[in-house]
Write a protein that holds these residues in place. Structure first.
Motif, PDB file in Angstrom:
ATOM      1  N   HIS A   1      -7.829  -6.396   8.984  1.00 12.42           N
ATOM      2  CA  HIS A   1      -7.478  -6.503  10.395  1.00 12.42           C
ATOM      3  C   HIS A   1      -8.705  -6.223  11.229  1.00 12.42           C
ATOM      4  O   HIS A   1      -9.239  -5.124  11.204  1.00 12.42           O
TER       5      HIS A   1
ATOM      6  N   SER B   1      -4.268  -4.365 -10.426  1.00 19.22           N
ATOM      7  CA  SER B   1      -3.181  -4.142 -11.367  1.00 19.22           C
ATOM      8  C   SER B   1      -2.156  -5.241 -11.123  1.00 19.22           C
ATOM      9  O   SER B   1      -2.275  -6.002 -10.165  1.00 19.22           O
TER      10      SER B   1
ATOM     11  N   ASN C   1      -5.885   5.782   3.699  1.00 15.58           N
ATOM     12  CA  ASN C   1      -7.250   6.013   3.215  1.00 15.58           C
ATOM     13  C   ASN C   1      -7.473   7.478   2.862  1.00 15.58           C
ATOM     14  O   ASN C   1      -8.118   7.785   1.868  1.00 15.58           O
TER      15      ASN C   1
ATOM     16  N   HIS D   1       0.828  -1.212   0.000  1.00 13.96           N
ATOM     17  CA  HIS D   1       0.000   0.000   0.000  1.00 13.96           C
ATOM     18  C   HIS D   1       0.859   1.259   0.000  1.00 13.96           C
ATOM     19  O   HIS D   1       0.564   2.215  -0.702  1.00 13.96           O
TER      20      HIS D   1
ATOM     21  N   MET E   1       2.381   1.612  -3.442  1.00 10.93           N
ATOM     22  CA  MET E   1       1.363   2.011  -4.410  1.00 10.93           C
ATOM     23  C   MET E   1       1.040   3.493  -4.239  1.00 10.93           C
ATOM     24  O   MET E   1       0.950   4.247  -5.212  1.00 10.93           O
TER      25      MET E   1
ATOM     26  N   ARG F   1       1.432   6.570  -6.846  1.00  8.87           N
ATOM     27  CA  ARG F   1       0.306   7.436  -7.175  1.00  8.87           C
ATOM     28  C   ARG F   1       0.622   8.901  -6.894  1.00  8.87           C
ATOM     29  O   ARG F   1       0.146   9.791  -7.592  1.00  8.87           O
TER      30      ARG F   1
ATOM     31  N   ASN G   1     -11.155   5.037   9.266  1.00 11.24           N
ATOM     32  CA  ASN G   1     -10.344   3.915   9.730  1.00 11.24           C
ATOM     33  C   ASN G   1     -10.887   2.611   9.160  1.00 11.24           C
ATOM     34  O   ASN G   1     -11.070   1.651   9.856  1.00 11.24           O
ATOM     35  N   TYR G   2     -11.180   2.616   7.868  1.00 17.58           N
ATOM     36  CA  TYR G   2     -11.663   1.375   7.266  1.00 17.58           C
ATOM     37  C   TYR G   2     -10.504   0.618   6.640  1.00 17.58           C
ATOM     38  O   TYR G   2      -9.375   1.133   6.561  1.00 17.58           O
ATOM     39  N   ASP G   3     -10.821  -0.581   6.187  1.00 15.60           N
ATOM     40  CA  ASP G   3      -9.739  -1.437   5.728  1.00 15.60           C
ATOM     41  C   ASP G   3      -9.183  -0.989   4.394  1.00 15.60           C
ATOM     42  O   ASP G   3      -9.874  -0.382   3.577  1.00 15.60           O
ATOM     43  N   LEU G   4      -7.922  -1.334   4.202  1.00 13.67           N
ATOM     44  CA  LEU G   4      -7.268  -0.980   2.955  1.00 13.67           C
ATOM     45  C   LEU G   4      -7.745  -1.945   1.867  1.00 13.67           C
ATOM     46  O   LEU G   4      -8.176  -3.055   2.158  1.00 13.67           O
ATOM     47  N   PRO G   5      -7.672  -1.531   0.624  1.00 12.54           N
ATOM     48  CA  PRO G   5      -8.172  -2.398  -0.447  1.00 12.54           C
ATOM     49  C   PRO G   5      -7.394  -3.723  -0.497  1.00 12.54           C
ATOM     50  O   PRO G   5      -6.194  -3.758  -0.247  1.00 12.54           O
TER      51      PRO G   5
ATOM     52  N   LYS H   1      -4.046   1.421  12.870  1.00 13.66           N
ATOM     53  CA  LYS H   1      -5.034   2.439  12.565  1.00 13.66           C
ATOM     54  C   LYS H   1      -4.375   3.633  11.867  1.00 13.66           C
ATOM     55  O   LYS H   1      -4.903   4.148  10.885  1.00 13.66           O
TER      56      LYS H   1
ATOM     57  N   LYS I   1      -3.586   2.863   8.261  1.00 18.56           N
ATOM     58  CA  LYS I   1      -4.806   2.773   7.457  1.00 18.56           C
ATOM     59  C   LYS I   1      -5.435   4.157   7.252  1.00 18.56           C
ATOM     60  O   LYS I   1      -5.839   4.503   6.146  1.00 18.56           O
ATOM     61  N   VAL I   2      -5.498   4.924   8.330  1.00 19.04           N
ATOM     62  CA  VAL I   2      -6.138   6.229   8.235  1.00 19.04           C
ATOM     63  C   VAL I   2      -5.416   7.116   7.224  1.00 19.04           C
ATOM     64  O   VAL I   2      -6.030   7.717   6.344  1.00 19.04           O
TER      65      VAL I   2
ATOM     66  N   TYR J   1      -5.596  -3.847  -5.989  1.00 19.40           N
ATOM     67  CA  TYR J   1      -5.548  -2.609  -6.753  1.00 19.40           C
ATOM     68  C   TYR J   1      -5.891  -2.884  -8.215  1.00 19.40           C
ATOM     69  O   TYR J   1      -5.734  -2.027  -9.068  1.00 19.40           O
TER      70      TYR J   1
ATOM     71  N   LEU K   1      -5.239  -9.202   4.827  1.00 21.27           N
ATOM     72  CA  LEU K   1      -5.247  -7.761   4.611  1.00 21.27           C
ATOM     73  C   LEU K   1      -6.298  -7.074   5.455  1.00 21.27           C
ATOM     74  O   LEU K   1      -6.287  -5.874   5.617  1.00 21.27           O
TER      75      LEU K   1
END
Lengths: 551, 433
Positions: free
Chosen positions: B40, B101, A494, A425, A428, A432, B92-96, A487, A490-491, B99, B38
């Protein structure tokens, strides 16, 4: 006549933890505790030494997240609130321990310390501790070196050179804003070196950096002075390496000083020991017990049985340990000087928070050491790396080996089963980010606060660097506060991804952006996106444009 | 149909690894090589405890450093919004998990381990299906790892390679290598039952760190003079014994200043991946020129070194590139077709499998009385029971003196035979059609 040098390096760093959205935020305590226990005691001892005219040199890094927190008005106010609470608690403790002489003396000590801290923080340095470090740097006793924007572990970011460059350049530019001059030296986070990172440092105008021992011992060709003199990387940036022996004396679990039975016990804190109703106003506002910083016991022995802390005994031990450390350095330098055609330099780098926060007597030990070196002997002299390079501008050239000062010496602490998931991530997002600056090339350069695209770009870069902090994978590995670290990664990612999508869709929510800007406000005065611009590409495109026009 | 759609959340990597080439055994994967889920789950907040935080047994580096992040109970996620907020602010949601790709990335972890992570997008899956045809169902997902040290890798010229059967669900792997200081590249793809390998993507190049110190002890000095860095070596003393301080005192010796070209040539030997750049640059420039400049000065034993130098570039830029061994930016699209090999005087032709090499050996034999003694210099030579003996030597370029001495059992008679053998400089030439 001195025969060699000792270079004490204190690496002061904390991750950027600032949560305006919450009135009380537990992890902000990392910062408050470090101020009371480490940064202020260091400032006080430097002030004393300067006043008394003791000659000394210390090298310190003050990473951009830490310096930013020190300069942040919200955190300054919150620290004062925190300190006032501590003073209140210590006054109560004076009363409670009235009939317990062992503890009463300690309550007095803490009461005095907290009040002094308030004087130093609020009155002497006007709530901004970076002023203190800048003052010592301007006097010439302290050399503050630069570091990465958010303590990114560069070997793991090296897949994307733009990321590494941004980490270094933002760090350097932030340093200039705080200290009013360019940094001479650089602290690679976790001493994480890989061949090539020195080229980025060179571009940033850095003269030297520090490595762990094996980074230099395994350099190619083999350095003829081992770790006791620097080498120049082919780029011309000098690499100094840690001396393992002096590190071990302070760090080691078996031979290290901080484990002495007379020193203060870290894990027994009245926040956990005293009656719940009594201590409740001074622990976490939701009611769970946390450390207050008032600790009344000494290490005593390797069991749960602890005796009361005796400050006079601990002070005596700190003096003995400082004398022992100096004696060993003298012997070491005598030995080395006989085999070298120049004065050896011993590099002793430590986490600054070791002194005071973990090892309560650490600042005292540093003060004893400085005084003893100044007055009790003629073999060792304290020096900075820059001074060494001035004295010896000719050094061997060699290419250091990839290394870090983490457990096992390479990247494993920040790349293992518990934290490796973050890198796809992070990488990536870095790709980006570069893509964004390519799509909006004009924006990062002439940024105005009114231009929402420009603001979004800069905020995307801030989110990326915040996610790249090495503290998050480190915490995931060591296992305390893991969910907070997860967290944070992720935050920030995101938030980054949302800005990325919004920018590409031409659909930025100004309210949301403003809120994110106010939360993640690190480097608010830097155009962070511009560091991801590929300058060479930009130049060629300008050239092409020029050629087209000419035709 | 083995159509691969979305990867499951909890991925388990297969522990079976296979090895297809060169009889090299691939080590079993460590437990922690298992793919990290991926997603959590939000951890539960622990009950309020009156006990102090768990005691770390001894103060040590890691424990001391961990206390920076004071152990404390988990802080619940933000639920209460700030009064100024108009809406609840949750991110604070999960990452994808994908992607969508295709990529494959290598990250060196230490001298012997590399971490690889990847994703195959739908395009790549379609490409694999198209290439493999009906074999697709019986094919396995394979991570092919190439040792590309000192190579300009073009897909076919790796020093060696091995396959890891990673299965369809893994998305990362820890790769164990046997050697340190090696350059690696990998490809992710599928291997058909007939051994055919179809790659979907190629990784970046990485270099593992060296374990242990370098065998090279050359001393190149560099002097800083008002911001400029001037590298130089000192001329070896011809008729004098080396001083006790082996390296020191450059000040009294004659300096030979080096150019950036010299440094470039020198460092191209140190760092395996630098070859890649050298080779790529070589294509852009004129014929290579043999340079003896450094070889005669840099090695203390006077060993002859030969290197190649390539000009015509922006020097500062080249130098920067050359050191950037592990950067992704060194990936050369399509791969270049030429490369160089290190070591003394040897050149290799790339791409084609044709090779040609010779070696020379020297055998010396003789005989005397079985009870006599034979010496070569100060070494006594063992005789066979019949009094014959033979010696076998490697024969590199140069002159080997052979001075034999035989002493009769009664020590009254002594004979010597002195001769020498010389192999003159060997020339290697490649004729291109």
């Amino acid at each position: 006549m001195h025969k060699g040098y000792l270079c004490l390096v204190l690496h002061a760093h904390l991750p950027y933890v600032r949560h305006p959205e919450e009135e009380h935020f537990l992890e902000e305590n990392w910062f408050y505790e470090a101020i009371t226990e480490t940064y202020i005691p260091l400032i006080e001892l430097f002030d004393r030494l300067v006043e008394e005219g003791v000659d000394f040199r210390i090298t310190m890094s003050l990473t951009p997240p830490l310096a930013s927190m020190m300069q942040d008005p919200l955190l300054q106010e919150r620290y004062l609130r925190h300190l006032d609470k501590l003073i209140e608690l210590s006054e109560k403790e004076l009363e409670r321990t009235g009939y317990e002489p062992h503890y009463h003396g300690l309550a007095l000590m803490y009461n005095r310390r907290f009040k002094e801290s308030k004087d130093v923080f609020a009155d002497k340095y006007k709530k901004d501790l970076t002023r203190a470090f800048k003052k010592f740097q301007d006097i010439g006793v302290l050399e503050v070196i630069g570091s990465c924007a958010t303590h990114g572990f560069l070997p793991n970011l090296s897949i994307n050179r733009a990321s590494v460059k941004a980490q270094v350049m933002i760090g350097v530019d932030h340093y200039k804003k705080v200290f009013g001059r360019k940094p001479k030296g650089f602290w690679l986070p976790e001493c994480g070196y890989y061949p090539g990172v020195d080229e980025v440092l060179k571009e940033a105008g850095i003269r030297y950096f520090f490595l762990d021992s094996h980074g230099l011992v395994n350099a190619d060709p083999r350095p003829c002075y081992s770790v006791y003199a620097p080498v120049y990387c082919p780029s011309g940036v000098a690499a100094f390496a840690r001396d393992w022996e002096s590190s071990k004396q302070v760090w080691s679990s078996k031979e290290g000083y901080p484990g002495d039975p007379d020193y203060r016990e870290y894990y027994r804190d009245i926040g956990h020991e005293l009656e719940y109703e009594y201590i409740k106003p001074y622990i976490h506002h939701m009611g769970f017990r946390i450390n207050t910083g008032m600790k009344y016991w000494r290490i005593t022995g390797n069991s749960e049985y602890k005796e009361a802390y005796r400050p006079d005994w601990a002070r005596e031990k700190a003096a003995i340990h400082a004398g022992n450390f100096m004696f060993n350095r003298e012997k070491q330098i005598h030995h080395l000087a006989a085999h070298m055609d120049r004065r050896p330099m011993i590099i002793a780098p430590y986490d600054a928070e070791l002194f005071g926060h973990w090892w309560f007597e650490g600042p005292m030990w540093i003060e004893f050491l400085i005084r003893k070196i100044a007055y009790d002997q003629n073999t060792v002299r304290l020096a900075t790396a820059a001074e060494y390079l001035d004295e010896y501008p000719t050094n061997q050239m060699s290419l250091p080996s990839a290394s870090s000062w983490g457990w096992k010496g390479y990247s494993e602490v920040w790349l293992e089963g518990g934290n490796d998931w973050i890198y796809r991530h992070l990488h990536m997002a870095a790709r980006r980010m570069v893509e964004l600056t390519e799509k909006f090339p004009a924006q990062p350069k002439k940024c105005s606060k009114k231009n929402v695209v420009c603001r979004a770009l800069n905020q995307a870069a801030r989110e990326l660097v915040l996610a790249e902090s090495s503290d998050w994978p480190f915490i995931m590995k060591t296992g305390t506060m893991v969910s907070y670290a997860q967290k944070r990664v992720k935050v920030h990612l995101n938030r980054f991804t949302r800005i990325y999508n919004d920018l590409l869709n031409g659909n930025i929510d100004p309210w949301w952006l403003k809120e994110v800007e106010s939360r993640d406000n690190i480097f608010f005065d830097l155009d962070c996106a511009s560091y991801y611009l590929n300058k060479t590409k930009k130049e060629t495109s300008i050239k092409n444009e020029y050629a087209n026009n000419a035709r | 149909m083995a159509k691969k759609t979305k990867k499951p959340q909890n991925k388990v990597t297969s522990s079976s690894t296979t090895k297809v080439k060169e009889n090299k055994v691939v080590p079993a994967e460590p437990k922690k090589a298992q793919a990290q889920p991926l997603v959590h789950a939000e951890p539960q907040r622990p009950a309020i405890s009156k006990q102090p935080s768990p005691r770390v047994e001894q103060p040590g580096l890691e424990s001391a450093r961990t206390t920076k992040y004071t152990p404390a109970p988990y802080h619940p996620p933000v639920t209460k919004s700030h009064p100024s907020n108009k809406t609840t602010f949750v991110d604070n949601y999960d990452l994808p998990t994908s992607y969508n790709s295709t990529y494959l990335t290598l990250m060196p972890r230490d001298p012997y381990w590399i971490h690889a992570y990847w994703e195959l997008g739908q395009d790549s899956i379609d490409h694999l299906r198209h290439s493999l045809g009906p074999d697709m169902e019986r094919s396995t997902y394979v991570l092919r790892v190439y040792d590309v040290s000192l190579k300009d890798f073009n897909g076919n010229n790796a020093n060696s390679w091995f396959d890891l059967d990673v299965g369809p669900h893994a998305n990362n792997w820890y790769i164990n290598s046997w050697k340190d200081n090696v350059s690696y590249c990998a490809e992710m793809g599928m291997r058909a039952p007939d051994g055919r390998f179809v790659a979907a993507t190629r990784s970046n190049f990485v270099n593992t760190p060296r374990q242990g110190s370098s065998g090279r002890s050359d001393v190149i000095w560099m002097e800083e003079k008002s911001g400029k860095y001037l590298p130089f070596v000192t001329a070896p003393r011809i008729n004098k014994k080396p001083t006790s301080s082996q390296y020191g005192n450059y000040s009294k010796k004659k300096r030979i200043y080096l150019t950036e070209d010299d440094i470039r040539v020198y460092y191209s030997r140190l760092f395996p991946l630098l070859r890649l750049v050298i080779a790529a640059r070589r294509k852009l420039t004129h014929e290579d020129v043999d340079v003896e400049l450094l070889g005669s000065y840099l090695t203390e034993g006077g060993k002859y070194l030969e290197e190649y130098i390539f000009g015509g570039l922006s020097r500062s830029k080249f130098l920067k590139k050359i050191i950037l061994g592990s950067s992704e930016e060194l990936v050369i699209p399509g791969g270049a077709s030429e490369s160089l090999k290190g070591g003394a005087s040897e050149r290799e032709e790339k791409k084609r499998k044709f090779f040609f090499e010779i070696g020379t050996e020297l055998i010396v034999y003789g005989r005397t009385e079985p009870d006599a003694e034979v010496w070569l210099g100060d070494k006594k030579i063992d005789l066979r029971p019949d009094g014959t003996f033979s010696l076998r030597f490697a024969l590199p370029d140069g002159k080997i003196p052979l001075n034999f001495r035989a002493i009769a059992k009664d020590k009254l008679e002594k004979r010597t035979i002195n001769t020498s053998v010389e192999r003159s400089q060997t020339k290697y030439n490649t004729q291109k059609p």
